[in-house]
Scaffold this motif. Sequence first.
Motif, PDB file in Angstrom:
ATOM      1  N   VAL A   2     -61.170 -43.150 -17.008  1.00 19.09           N
ATOM      2  CA  VAL A   2     -60.568 -44.499 -16.124  1.00 19.09           C
ATOM      3  C   VAL A   2     -60.388 -44.766 -14.643  1.00 19.09           C
ATOM      4  N   ASN A   3     -60.822 -46.019 -14.401  1.00 21.88           N
ATOM      5  CA  ASN A   3     -60.647 -45.698 -12.538  1.00 21.88           C
ATOM      6  C   ASN A   3     -58.889 -46.543 -12.637  1.00 21.88           C
ATOM      7  N   LYS A   4     -58.725 -45.410 -12.012  1.00 25.88           N
ATOM      8  CA  LYS A   4     -57.059 -46.504 -11.633  1.00 25.88           C
ATOM      9  C   LYS A   4     -57.051 -46.980 -10.426  1.00 25.88           C
ATOM     10  N   GLU A   5     -57.863 -46.996  -9.537  1.00 24.35           N
ATOM     11  CA  GLU A   5     -57.957 -48.387  -8.722  1.00 24.35           C
ATOM     12  C   GLU A   5     -57.668 -49.442  -9.547  1.00 24.35           C
ATOM     13  N   GLN A   6     -58.576 -49.836 -10.267  1.00 21.22           N
ATOM     14  CA  GLN A   6     -59.262 -50.818 -11.325  1.00 21.22           C
ATOM     15  C   GLN A   6     -57.720 -51.086 -12.403  1.00 21.22           C
ATOM     16  N   VAL A   7     -57.507 -50.091 -12.574  1.00 23.73           N
ATOM     17  CA  VAL A   7     -56.343 -50.715 -13.492  1.00 23.73           C
ATOM     18  C   VAL A   7     -55.031 -51.238 -12.771  1.00 23.73           C
ATOM     19  N   PHE A   8     -54.734 -50.204 -11.556  1.00 24.80           N
ATOM     20  CA  PHE A   8     -53.849 -51.306 -10.512  1.00 24.80           C
ATOM     21  C   PHE A   8     -53.987 -52.210 -10.241  1.00 24.80           C
ATOM     22  N   ALA A   9     -55.336 -52.540 -10.047  1.00 23.02           N
ATOM     23  CA  ALA A   9     -55.907 -54.292  -9.347  1.00 23.02           C
ATOM     24  C   ALA A   9     -54.994 -55.310 -10.228  1.00 23.02           C
ATOM     25  N   GLN A  10     -55.567 -54.562 -12.103  1.00 18.67           N
ATOM     26  CA  GLN A  10     -55.177 -55.658 -12.583  1.00 18.67           C
ATOM     27  C   GLN A  10     -53.847 -55.938 -13.341  1.00 18.67           C
ATOM     28  N   VAL A  11     -53.340 -54.237 -12.856  1.00 13.59           N
ATOM     29  CA  VAL A  11     -51.281 -54.617 -13.126  1.00 13.59           C
ATOM     30  C   VAL A  11     -50.770 -55.243 -11.256  1.00 13.59           C
ATOM     31  N   LYS A  12     -51.345 -55.010 -10.836  1.00 14.19           N
ATOM     32  CA  LYS A  12     -50.890 -56.070  -9.284  1.00 14.19           C
ATOM     33  C   LYS A  12     -50.896 -57.307  -9.732  1.00 14.19           C
ATOM     34  N   ASP A  13     -52.366 -57.770 -10.556  1.00 14.25           N
ATOM     35  CA  ASP A  13     -52.784 -59.326 -10.335  1.00 14.25           C
ATOM     36  C   ASP A  13     -52.161 -59.600 -11.295  1.00 14.25           C
ATOM     37  N   ALA A  14     -51.311 -59.052 -12.574  1.00 17.86           N
ATOM     38  CA  ALA A  14     -50.261 -58.952 -13.470  1.00 17.86           C
ATOM     39  C   ALA A  14     -49.110 -59.481 -13.157  1.00 17.86           C
ATOM     40  N   LEU A  15     -48.531 -58.278 -12.392  1.00 20.47           N
ATOM     41  CA  LEU A  15     -47.143 -59.071 -11.563  1.00 20.47           C
ATOM     42  C   LEU A  15     -47.039 -60.314 -10.526  1.00 20.47           C
ATOM     43  N   VAL A  16     -47.876 -60.557 -10.111  1.00 11.80           N
ATOM     44  CA  VAL A  16     -48.586 -61.526  -9.252  1.00 11.80           C
ATOM     45  C   VAL A  16     -48.601 -62.934  -9.900  1.00 11.80           C
ATOM     46  N   GLU A  17     -49.572 -62.913 -11.211  1.00 14.44           N
ATOM     47  CA  GLU A  17     -49.768 -63.942 -11.998  1.00 14.44           C
ATOM     48  C   GLU A  17     -47.917 -64.182 -12.606  1.00 14.44           C
ATOM     49  N   LEU A  18     -47.745 -63.556 -13.351  1.00 23.24           N
ATOM     50  CA  LEU A  18     -46.855 -63.631 -14.599  1.00 23.24           C
ATOM     51  C   LEU A  18     -45.329 -63.543 -13.963  1.00 23.24           C
ATOM     52  N   GLU A  39     -43.766 -45.819 -25.692  1.00 22.13           N
ATOM     53  CA  GLU A  39     -44.401 -45.237 -24.297  1.00 22.13           C
ATOM     54  C   GLU A  39     -44.005 -45.614 -22.572  1.00 22.13           C
ATOM     55  N   PHE A  40     -43.348 -46.874 -22.648  1.00 19.92           N
ATOM     56  CA  PHE A  40     -43.422 -47.881 -21.471  1.00 19.92           C
ATOM     57  C   PHE A  40     -41.977 -47.114 -21.231  1.00 19.92           C
ATOM     58  N   SER A  41     -41.206 -46.809 -22.167  1.00 19.09           N
ATOM     59  CA  SER A  41     -39.308 -46.190 -21.830  1.00 19.09           C
ATOM     60  C   SER A  41     -39.229 -45.315 -20.560  1.00 19.09           C
ATOM     61  N   THR A  42     -40.129 -44.877 -20.101  1.00 16.09           N
ATOM     62  CA  THR A  42     -39.873 -44.220 -18.985  1.00 16.09           C
ATOM     63  C   THR A  42     -41.033 -44.774 -17.817  1.00 16.09           C
ATOM     64  N   VAL A  43     -41.152 -45.823 -18.192  1.00 14.83           N
ATOM     65  CA  VAL A  43     -41.766 -46.865 -16.826  1.00 14.83           C
ATOM     66  C   VAL A  43     -41.331 -46.558 -15.586  1.00 14.83           C
ATOM     67  N   ARG A  44     -41.002 -46.578 -14.804  1.00 20.32           N
ATOM     68  CA  ARG A  44     -40.251 -46.791 -13.824  1.00 20.32           C
ATOM     69  C   ARG A  44     -40.559 -47.621 -12.573  1.00 20.32           C
ATOM     70  N   ASP A 101     -46.341 -45.907 -12.735  1.00 19.34           N
ATOM     71  CA  ASP A 101     -46.111 -45.442 -13.879  1.00 19.34           C
ATOM     72  C   ASP A 101     -46.835 -46.207 -14.829  1.00 19.34           C
ATOM     73  N   VAL A 102     -46.842 -47.303 -14.637  1.00 13.91           N
ATOM     74  CA  VAL A 102     -47.480 -48.795 -15.199  1.00 13.91           C
ATOM     75  C   VAL A 102     -48.817 -48.199 -15.391  1.00 13.91           C
ATOM     76  N   VAL A 103     -49.542 -48.064 -14.517  1.00 14.86           N
ATOM     77  CA  VAL A 103     -50.480 -47.574 -14.116  1.00 14.86           C
ATOM     78  C   VAL A 103     -50.960 -46.610 -15.491  1.00 14.86           C
ATOM     79  N   ASP A 104     -49.861 -45.410 -14.400  1.00 17.53           N
ATOM     80  CA  ASP A 104     -51.156 -44.117 -15.057  1.00 17.53           C
ATOM     81  C   ASP A 104     -50.849 -44.857 -16.940  1.00 17.53           C
ATOM     82  N   ALA A 105     -49.725 -45.095 -17.501  1.00 17.69           N
ATOM     83  CA  ALA A 105     -49.906 -45.268 -18.952  1.00 17.69           C
ATOM     84  C   ALA A 105     -51.213 -45.704 -19.795  1.00 17.69           C
ATOM     85  N   VAL A 106     -50.927 -47.048 -18.906  1.00 17.88           N
ATOM     86  CA  VAL A 106     -52.080 -47.781 -19.105  1.00 17.88           C
ATOM     87  C   VAL A 106     -53.948 -47.101 -19.339  1.00 17.88           C
TER      88      VAL A 106
END
Length: 85
Positions: free
Chosen positions: A4-20, A64-69, A73-78
């Motif tokens: 799994v490419n963490k940069e790609q996951v980070f980009a998805q999480v970042k896009d989600a935070l911006v969009e949502l 699985e998300f209860s420890t995310v801060r 952490d979100v990127v690692d969990a995903v």
Amino acid sequence: MTDVNKEQVFAQVKDALVELFEIDAADIVPEAHLYQDLDLDSIDAVDLVVHLQNVTGKKIKPAEFSTVRTVEDVVDAVAELLKEA
């Protein structure tokens, strides 16, 4: 399964935070705290989990998300979820 490419996951999480949540992309860094730095609340966290489930096609257990801060952490969990494919 490829690694799994963490940069790609980070980009998805970042896009989600911006969009949502209309968070400034410049504020979304791996060490940013979801609640203190990005002003998310527990409802926002649930919305983020639902969005990530839709994007990844994976079921995310609330435990699985209860420890995310932080964003990292979100990127690692995903990334862990995607490895289980």
